[in-house]
Scaffold this motif. Structure first.
Motif, PDB file in Angstrom:
ATOM      1  N   ALA A   1      30.018 -75.148  67.229  1.00 11.99           N
ATOM      2  CA  ALA A   1      31.398 -74.702  67.094  1.00 11.99           C
ATOM      3  C   ALA A   1      31.737 -74.579  65.431  1.00 11.99           C
ATOM      4  N   ALA A   2      31.180 -75.769  64.701  1.00  6.89           N
ATOM      5  CA  ALA A   2      31.436 -75.798  63.520  1.00  6.89           C
ATOM      6  C   ALA A   2      30.694 -74.685  62.496  1.00  6.89           C
ATOM      7  N   ALA A   3      29.536 -74.234  63.057  1.00  5.58           N
ATOM      8  CA  ALA A   3      28.650 -73.433  62.661  1.00  5.58           C
ATOM      9  C   ALA A   3      29.354 -71.986  62.565  1.00  5.58           C
ATOM     10  N   HIS A   4      30.305 -71.809  63.509  1.00 10.12           N
ATOM     11  CA  HIS A   4      31.195 -70.558  63.541  1.00 10.12           C
ATOM     12  C   HIS A   4      32.426 -70.361  62.942  1.00 10.12           C
ATOM     13  N   LEU A   5      32.819 -71.385  62.430  1.00 12.06           N
ATOM     14  CA  LEU A   5      34.220 -71.549  61.623  1.00 12.06           C
ATOM     15  C   LEU A   5      34.293 -71.540  60.213  1.00 12.06           C
ATOM     16  N   ALA A   6      35.173 -70.723  59.825  1.00  9.99           N
ATOM     17  CA  ALA A   6      35.664 -70.657  58.492  1.00  9.99           C
ATOM     18  C   ALA A   6      36.029 -72.142  58.066  1.00  9.99           C
TER      19      ALA A   6
ATOM     20  N   ARG B   1      39.981 -79.861  63.203  1.00 11.69           N
ATOM     21  CA  ARG B   1      40.044 -79.162  62.297  1.00 11.69           C
ATOM     22  C   ARG B   1      38.723 -79.588  61.325  1.00 11.69           C
ATOM     23  N   LEU B   2      37.878 -78.209  60.947  1.00  7.16           N
ATOM     24  CA  LEU B   2      36.846 -78.390  60.049  1.00  7.16           C
ATOM     25  C   LEU B   2      37.273 -78.720  58.850  1.00  7.16           C
TER      26      LEU B   2
ATOM     27  N   ALA C   1      44.763 -69.876  66.331  1.00 13.45           N
ATOM     28  CA  ALA C   1      44.159 -68.855  65.771  1.00 13.45           C
ATOM     29  C   ALA C   1      44.821 -68.300  64.468  1.00 13.45           C
ATOM     30  N   ASP C   2      45.823 -68.278  64.454  1.00 11.84           N
ATOM     31  CA  ASP C   2      46.630 -68.133  62.991  1.00 11.84           C
ATOM     32  C   ASP C   2      46.323 -66.913  62.351  1.00 11.84           C
ATOM     33  N   GLY C   3      46.167 -65.739  63.167  1.00  8.99           N
ATOM     34  CA  GLY C   3      45.847 -64.494  62.857  1.00  8.99           C
ATOM     35  C   GLY C   3      44.246 -64.103  62.507  1.00  8.99           C
ATOM     36  N   GLY C   4      43.630 -65.102  62.918  1.00  5.20           N
ATOM     37  CA  GLY C   4      42.068 -64.713  62.558  1.00  5.20           C
ATOM     38  C   GLY C   4      41.328 -64.524  64.017  1.00  5.20           C
ATOM     39  N   ARG C   5      40.080 -64.623  64.060  1.00  6.33           N
ATOM     40  CA  ARG C   5      39.485 -64.282  65.198  1.00  6.33           C
ATOM     41  C   ARG C   5      39.095 -65.691  66.135  1.00  6.33           C
ATOM     42  N   ALA C   6      38.873 -65.536  67.473  1.00  9.74           N
ATOM     43  CA  ALA C   6      38.626 -66.556  68.071  1.00  9.74           C
ATOM     44  C   ALA C   6      37.572 -66.480  69.049  1.00  9.74           C
TER      45      ALA C   6
ATOM     46  N   GLU D   1      32.547 -64.714  61.185  1.00 11.25           N
ATOM     47  CA  GLU D   1      33.330 -66.117  61.314  1.00 11.25           C
ATOM     48  C   GLU D   1      34.501 -66.263  61.761  1.00 11.25           C
ATOM     49  N   PHE D   2      34.778 -67.141  62.359  1.00  9.26           N
ATOM     50  CA  PHE D   2      36.073 -67.403  63.262  1.00  9.26           C
ATOM     51  C   PHE D   2      37.190 -68.357  62.691  1.00  9.26           C
TER      52      PHE D   2
END
Length: 253
Positions: A132-137, A250-251, A42-47, A105-106
């Motif tokens: 999943a891709a649509a939710h990701l930065a 990874r996106l 998650a590296d400090g971001g949202r999950a 965004e996650f």
């Protein structure tokens, strides 16, 4: 998976007996390794957890300070989760993980413990990657934990294998190799589970099994590249004999 959680085996009965604190997939060492790995990714971001269920992973991940949201199509499973944490702590939308969108965004989306195989068509599994891709930065990660089909254990002409046998429990998979379908049959019986003499409790779950190479192609269709694959959450090497894998996509930006 249909649009009916009860028909798919994920109603009130399953929700009431799903959690096995301290045992099986709730074993402390397994959960610790899972949460450690996801928190790092998650590296400090949202999950966002797809098929969040009763919060087996999402709750301890949120307790680690990772902002977590979830999607699950079983109101009964979400009801059990709500007995652990409130909506502010862990927001959940009841819906299909192939189409339901959570606001924001996650940096991490994940689906664990074979849940992507509950989607019973290739189209649905491809749609799950796209959602999943649509939710990701850009540069965000999608993590899939999935078992490797054990077709090598099928004797010639047979369509079923015993995947687990222990006192009071029997697990049998029945395969349709033409359609890539498998039904997992879990049978609990005997004194170990406080069941009356001669009785048993049965849970059947349907799955579409997926080879790792097919999963990777689904990822590429959604704009992902495979970043890593291990045999477990602790980072053991993935080999031809591995029975499951944790794959990180990874996106690509």
């Amino acid at each position: 998976m249909t649009t009916d959680p009860v028909a798919d085996g994920w109603g009130e009965d399953a929700a009431a007996t799903y959690d096995t604190p301290g045992e099986g997939m709730f074993a402390p060492e397994l959960l610790a390794a899972t949460v450690d790995r996801l928190a790092a990714l998650a590296d400090g971001g949202r999950a966002l957890e797809l098929a969040v269920g009763t919060g087996r992973v999402a709750v301890p991940l949120a307790e680690r300070g990772v902002p977590v949201a979830g999607i699950d199509y079983s109101p009964a499973m979400v009801g059990v989760l709500r007995g652990k944490v409130d909506e502010d702590t862990l927001p959940v939308l009841v819906g299909d993980m192939t189409t339901t969108r959570v606001p924001g965004e996650f940096s991490l989306v994940y689906v664990v413990y074979n849940s992507i195989s509950n989607l019973l068509t290739q189209d649905a599994q491809v749609a799950c990657f796209a959602n999943a891709a649509a939710h990701l930065a850009p540069g965000g990660r999608f993590v899939v934990e999935l078992w490797v089909p054990q077709l090598r254990t099928l004797p010639p002409g047979a369509d079923a294998t015993v995947f687990s046998a222990s006192p009071g429990y029997l697990g049998v998979d029945t395969y349709d190799t033409l359609e890539q379908q498998v039904v997992s049959n879990h049978v609990w019986f005997g004194d170990e589970h406080a069941l009356p003499e001669g009785s048993a409790r049965v849970l059947r779950s349907r799955h579409r099994y997926v080879w790792p190479a097919e999963l990777d192609l689904m990822g590429r269709l959604a704009g992902f590249a495979l970043e890593s694959r291990h045999a477990d959450w602790s980072g053991a090497p993935f080999t031809a004999d591995s029975r499951s894998h944790v794959s990180v996509y990874r996106l690509e930006s």
